[in-house]
Design a protein around this motif. Structure first.
Motif, PDB file in Angstrom:
ATOM      1  N   LEU A 166      15.014   5.033 -13.442  1.00  0.00           N
ATOM      2  CA  LEU A 166      16.345   4.463 -13.729  1.00  0.00           C
ATOM      3  C   LEU A 166      16.588   4.275 -15.231  1.00  0.00           C
ATOM      4  CD1 LEU A 166      17.142   1.844 -10.924  1.00  0.00           C
ATOM      5  CD2 LEU A 166      17.632   4.294 -11.014  1.00  0.00           C
ATOM      6  N   LYS A 167      15.490   4.115 -16.008  1.00  0.00           N
ATOM      7  CA  LYS A 167      15.658   3.992 -17.463  1.00  0.00           C
ATOM      8  C   LYS A 167      16.259   5.253 -18.063  1.00  0.00           C
ATOM      9  CE  LYS A 167      12.996   2.486 -20.678  1.00  0.00           C
ATOM     10  NZ  LYS A 167      11.828   2.108 -21.505  1.00  0.00           N
ATOM     11  N   LEU A 168      16.088   6.374 -17.345  1.00  0.00           N
ATOM     12  CA  LEU A 168      16.523   7.666 -17.884  1.00  0.00           C
ATOM     13  C   LEU A 168      17.874   8.131 -17.362  1.00  0.00           C
ATOM     14  CD1 LEU A 168      13.046   9.458 -17.571  1.00  0.00           C
ATOM     15  CD2 LEU A 168      14.046   8.416 -19.620  1.00  0.00           C
ATOM     16  N   VAL A 169      18.381   7.502 -16.293  1.00  0.00           N
ATOM     17  CA  VAL A 169      19.639   8.018 -15.732  1.00  0.00           C
ATOM     18  C   VAL A 169      20.803   7.751 -16.689  1.00  0.00           C
ATOM     19  CG1 VAL A 169      18.905   7.762 -13.303  1.00  0.00           C
ATOM     20  CG2 VAL A 169      20.255   5.956 -14.392  1.00  0.00           C
ATOM     21  N   LYS A 170      21.781   8.649 -16.622  1.00  0.00           N
ATOM     22  CA  LYS A 170      22.937   8.533 -17.531  1.00  0.00           C
ATOM     23  C   LYS A 170      24.135   7.886 -16.834  1.00  0.00           C
ATOM     24  CE  LYS A 170      21.144  10.865 -21.042  1.00  0.00           C
ATOM     25  NZ  LYS A 170      20.251   9.931 -21.760  1.00  0.00           N
ATOM     26  N   ILE A 171      24.102   7.826 -15.510  1.00  0.00           N
ATOM     27  CA  ILE A 171      25.225   7.196 -14.795  1.00  0.00           C
ATOM     28  C   ILE A 171      25.077   5.674 -14.888  1.00  0.00           C
ATOM     29  CG2 ILE A 171      25.716   9.115 -13.224  1.00  0.00           C
ATOM     30  CD1 ILE A 171      23.898   7.785 -11.148  1.00  0.00           C
ATOM     31  N   PRO A 172      26.202   4.953 -14.762  1.00  0.00           N
ATOM     32  CA  PRO A 172      26.140   3.493 -14.918  1.00  0.00           C
ATOM     33  C   PRO A 172      25.291   2.821 -13.840  1.00  0.00           C
ATOM     34  CG  PRO A 172      28.439   4.251 -14.733  1.00  0.00           C
ATOM     35  CD  PRO A 172      27.565   5.433 -14.518  1.00  0.00           C
ATOM     36  N   ILE A 173      24.588   1.770 -14.245  1.00  0.00           N
ATOM     37  CA  ILE A 173      23.797   0.946 -13.325  1.00  0.00           C
ATOM     38  C   ILE A 173      24.481  -0.415 -13.175  1.00  0.00           C
ATOM     39  CG2 ILE A 173      21.589  -0.246 -13.007  1.00  0.00           C
ATOM     40  CD1 ILE A 173      20.241   2.008 -14.583  1.00  0.00           C
ATOM     41  N   VAL A 174      24.583  -0.859 -11.932  1.00  0.00           N
ATOM     42  CA  VAL A 174      25.092  -2.206 -11.638  1.00  0.00           C
ATOM     43  C   VAL A 174      23.907  -3.017 -11.140  1.00  0.00           C
ATOM     44  CG1 VAL A 174      26.662  -3.576 -10.210  1.00  0.00           C
ATOM     45  CG2 VAL A 174      27.330  -1.250 -10.922  1.00  0.00           C
ATOM     46  N   SER A 175      23.492  -4.040 -11.884  1.00  0.00           N
ATOM     47  CA  SER A 175      22.333  -4.833 -11.475  1.00  0.00           C
ATOM     48  C   SER A 175      22.761  -6.096 -10.756  1.00  0.00           C
ATOM     49  CB  SER A 175      21.490  -5.209 -12.697  1.00  0.00           C
ATOM     50  OG  SER A 175      20.765  -4.087 -13.166  1.00  0.00           O
ATOM     51  N   LEU A 176      22.058  -6.396  -9.650  1.00  0.00           N
ATOM     52  CA  LEU A 176      22.356  -7.597  -8.883  1.00  0.00           C
ATOM     53  C   LEU A 176      21.451  -8.747  -9.334  1.00  0.00           C
ATOM     54  CD1 LEU A 176      22.908  -6.281  -5.237  1.00  0.00           C
ATOM     55  CD2 LEU A 176      24.327  -6.037  -7.277  1.00  0.00           C
ATOM     56  N   ASP A 177      22.078  -9.808  -9.787  1.00  0.00           N
ATOM     57  CA  ASP A 177      21.450 -11.064 -10.218  1.00  0.00           C
ATOM     58  C   ASP A 177      20.796 -10.962 -11.579  1.00  0.00           C
ATOM     59  OD1 ASP A 177      21.198 -13.712  -9.985  1.00  0.00           O
ATOM     60  OD2 ASP A 177      19.598 -13.725  -8.511  1.00  0.00           O
ATOM     61  N   ILE A 178      19.745 -10.116 -11.706  1.00  0.00           N
ATOM     62  CA  ILE A 178      19.183  -9.828 -13.032  1.00  0.00           C
ATOM     63  C   ILE A 178      18.846  -8.332 -13.044  1.00  0.00           C
ATOM     64  CG2 ILE A 178      18.168 -12.157 -13.278  1.00  0.00           C
ATOM     65  CD1 ILE A 178      15.397 -10.787 -12.919  1.00  0.00           C
ATOM     66  N   PRO A 179      18.808  -7.718 -14.244  1.00  0.00           N
ATOM     67  CA  PRO A 179      18.362  -6.328 -14.289  1.00  0.00           C
ATOM     68  C   PRO A 179      16.901  -6.278 -13.825  1.00  0.00           C
ATOM     69  CG  PRO A 179      19.502  -6.947 -16.325  1.00  0.00           C
ATOM     70  CD  PRO A 179      19.243  -8.220 -15.575  1.00  0.00           C
ATOM     71  N   SER A 180      16.597  -5.408 -12.871  1.00  0.00           N
ATOM     72  CA  SER A 180      15.239  -5.361 -12.321  1.00  0.00           C
ATOM     73  C   SER A 180      14.218  -5.068 -13.402  1.00  0.00           C
ATOM     74  CB  SER A 180      15.157  -4.288 -11.235  1.00  0.00           C
ATOM     75  OG  SER A 180      15.937  -4.670 -10.134  1.00  0.00           O
ATOM     76  N   GLY A 181      13.103  -5.782 -13.341  1.00  0.00           N
ATOM     77  CA  GLY A 181      12.054  -5.589 -14.330  1.00  0.00           C
ATOM     78  C   GLY A 181      12.213  -6.492 -15.543  1.00  0.00           C
ATOM     79  N   TRP A 182      13.351  -7.171 -15.635  1.00  0.00           N
ATOM     80  CA  TRP A 182      13.534  -8.111 -16.736  1.00  0.00           C
ATOM     81  C   TRP A 182      12.888  -9.442 -16.379  1.00  0.00           C
ATOM     82  CZ3 TRP A 182      18.740  -8.384 -19.830  1.00  0.00           C
ATOM     83  CH2 TRP A 182      19.082  -7.113 -20.284  1.00  0.00           C
ATOM     84  N   ASP A 183      12.389 -10.146 -17.387  1.00  0.00           N
ATOM     85  CA  ASP A 183      11.975 -11.524 -17.202  1.00  0.00           C
ATOM     86  C   ASP A 183      13.250 -12.355 -17.063  1.00  0.00           C
ATOM     87  OD1 ASP A 183       9.681 -13.691 -17.694  1.00  0.00           O
ATOM     88  OD2 ASP A 183      11.482 -14.314 -18.771  1.00  0.00           O
ATOM     89  N   VAL A 184      13.238 -13.302 -16.144  1.00  0.00           N
ATOM     90  CA  VAL A 184      14.455 -14.047 -15.834  1.00  0.00           C
ATOM     91  C   VAL A 184      14.974 -14.839 -17.037  1.00  0.00           C
ATOM     92  CG1 VAL A 184      13.218 -16.035 -14.894  1.00  0.00           C
ATOM     93  CG2 VAL A 184      15.531 -15.543 -14.087  1.00  0.00           C
ATOM     94  N   MET A 186      13.467 -14.137 -20.590  1.00  0.00           N
ATOM     95  CA  MET A 186      13.292 -13.394 -21.842  1.00  0.00           C
ATOM     96  C   MET A 186      13.894 -11.992 -21.807  1.00  0.00           C
ATOM     97  SD  MET A 186      11.865 -15.666 -23.533  1.00  0.00           S
ATOM     98  CE  MET A 186      11.512 -14.707 -25.007  1.00  0.00           C
ATOM     99  N   GLY A 187      14.314 -11.517 -20.621  1.00  0.00           N
ATOM    100  CA  GLY A 187      14.804 -10.137 -20.533  1.00  0.00           C
ATOM    101  C   GLY A 187      13.664  -9.148 -20.674  1.00  0.00           C
ATOM    102  N   ASN A 188      13.983  -7.963 -21.155  1.00  0.00           N
ATOM    103  CA  ASN A 188      12.947  -6.931 -21.330  1.00  0.00           C
ATOM    104  C   ASN A 188      13.550  -5.836 -22.188  1.00  0.00           C
ATOM    105  OD1 ASN A 188      11.115  -4.884 -21.190  1.00  0.00           O
ATOM    106  ND2 ASN A 188      10.980  -4.832 -18.954  1.00  0.00           N
ATOM    107  N   GLU A 189      13.175  -5.861 -23.478  1.00  0.00           N
ATOM    108  CA  GLU A 189      13.845  -4.910 -24.383  1.00  0.00           C
ATOM    109  C   GLU A 189      13.476  -3.458 -24.097  1.00  0.00           C
ATOM    110  OE1 GLU A 189      10.965  -5.554 -28.314  1.00  0.00           O
ATOM    111  OE2 GLU A 189      12.831  -6.690 -28.094  1.00  0.00           O
TER     112      GLU A 189
END
Lengths: 246, 246
Positions: A166-184, A186-189
């Motif tokens: 998903l990091k590589l896809v060019k189409i838009p991503i809609v994340s539910l609640d938090i972007p998956s893989g992010w720390d609730v 701190m996020g995830n750069e």
């Protein structure tokens, strides 16, 4: 002595993003004190996510082929909400396809799965590793993989591979609640960069690091007293809308 | 040989109202085959009823005092949906008051009751027999007393007394699914006369005898295949609306 209070009153407070501890406490209050059911909460949240999608990608503006949506569901609660969202997207005349590689044994998720299957929503047996195939086949991705309960450092297969794709896809991503893989908090750069974030119940701290175009909150069901207790300071939901844009 | 089929195709079919047997069969299919949960269905239906109220009595057009709504809940499923409706009316900034004289021991209804109580929605301990007091205190009544499962001839106290009172009120009544006390097919010419009817999932045969001003169907969640199987022929739900006017 009334100085600080008076100055606080003067400026309208900004929406507050919850820490992990606060988010857990709020969910506990909704479930244990208010007796909201998990099925009820998932239904309301999944519905609101589908409504949020219609705000950004209105179906009337899309051709049949552009209505294709890939809904990626994880094994826990976030995935269950994704299944509900997929069902409502189908009702709203999108063309969802579900990828749900690790099915929860929970009866809640099983029932939501049956509803989607019986409504002839296709389920993918694997996710193409060739990203271009995803870009070509779908107009957007719903990320319902991992929620705030997941520890990003502990993400396991198949979630890690999916997130790498998903990091590589060019189409838009809609994340539910938090972007998956992010720390609730701190996020995830190095993580995924959704274009749309739909915070459920209330925004979590990591939403401060969200740099996509559209941030919605789907939490109109949260009782006033709970919104006040956690100082959410959200803008009012217009009319009968179940989501509000921040 | 293609004559009848061709002529059937020519005229658009009218919405069909279900017999009692069909309504039971459809609910069975939703619950047993599609695995819709009772909590999930009650949440969707109660929400849609509250949305229907906003269509006829938009809150922005009402003064604070005019926002008062009396929600009368029966002991069964119809009453559970009434509790959900009351909660959403509160969220939409109406001022609901609940009368729920015979509480269900069911955990579903208990949880919906707790949600309302914790949101400070007042519960009446008795219904005034003096009808003028009801006319003066409230702007409308939500009738969530008896659904299609109830046998009108067997209605017991406190339902019979409540229905006798509601027959005399002058404020508009909004009935959920069927007007309480009506036979699901034959209606009840001596019964209550709601101004608004919100059919749940699909209209029942008695809706043909409804002479109020507004008839809504709240059944967008009913999968296409089920709508076709029962030949509902409903008009399309606009946008993301969960109700449609007939």
């Amino acid at each position: 002595m009334s100085g600080p209070a008076a100055s606080e009153e003067r400026q309208p407070e900004l929406p507050r993003f919850l820490s992990k501890v606060e988010a857990v406490a709020m969910e506990k209050e909704l479930i244990e004190d208010y007796r909201f059911g998990r099925q009820q909460l998932a239904e309301m949240c999944g519905y609101a996510c589908a409504v949020a999608v219609t705000k950004v990608f209105p179906v009337a503006a899309l051709s049949r082929k552009q209505r294709t949506v890939l809904v990626v569901c994880g094994p826990e609660q976030n995935g269950a909400i994704g299944l509900v969202c997929a069902r409502h997207l189908r009702v709203f005349e999108y063309e969802p396809t579900i990828f749900y590689p690790k099915r929860s044994p929970d009866s809640l998720s099983k029932d939501f799965t049956t509803q989607c299957e019986k409504m002839d929503i296709p389920f993918l047996s694997y996710l193409p590793t060739e990203v271009q195939l995803i870009n070509d086949a779908y107009s957007l991705v719903i990320d319902a993989i991992l929620g705030p309960g997941a520890e990003p450092g502990e993400a396991k297969e198949p979630c890690t591979s999916i997130l790498a794709t998903l990091k590589l896809v060019k189409i838009p991503i809609v994340s539910l609640d938090i972007p998956s893989g992010w720390d609730v908090e701190m996020g995830n750069e190095d993580g995924i960069s959704p274009e749309v974030l739909v915070s459920l119940a209330a925004p979590k701290k990591c939403a401060g690091r969200f740099s996509g175009k559209y941030h919605f909150v789907a939490g109109r069901f949260v009782p006033d007293d709970v919104q006040k207790k956690f100082h959410l300071n959200l803008p009012g939901y217009p009319g009968t809308e179940c989501v509000v844009a921040l």
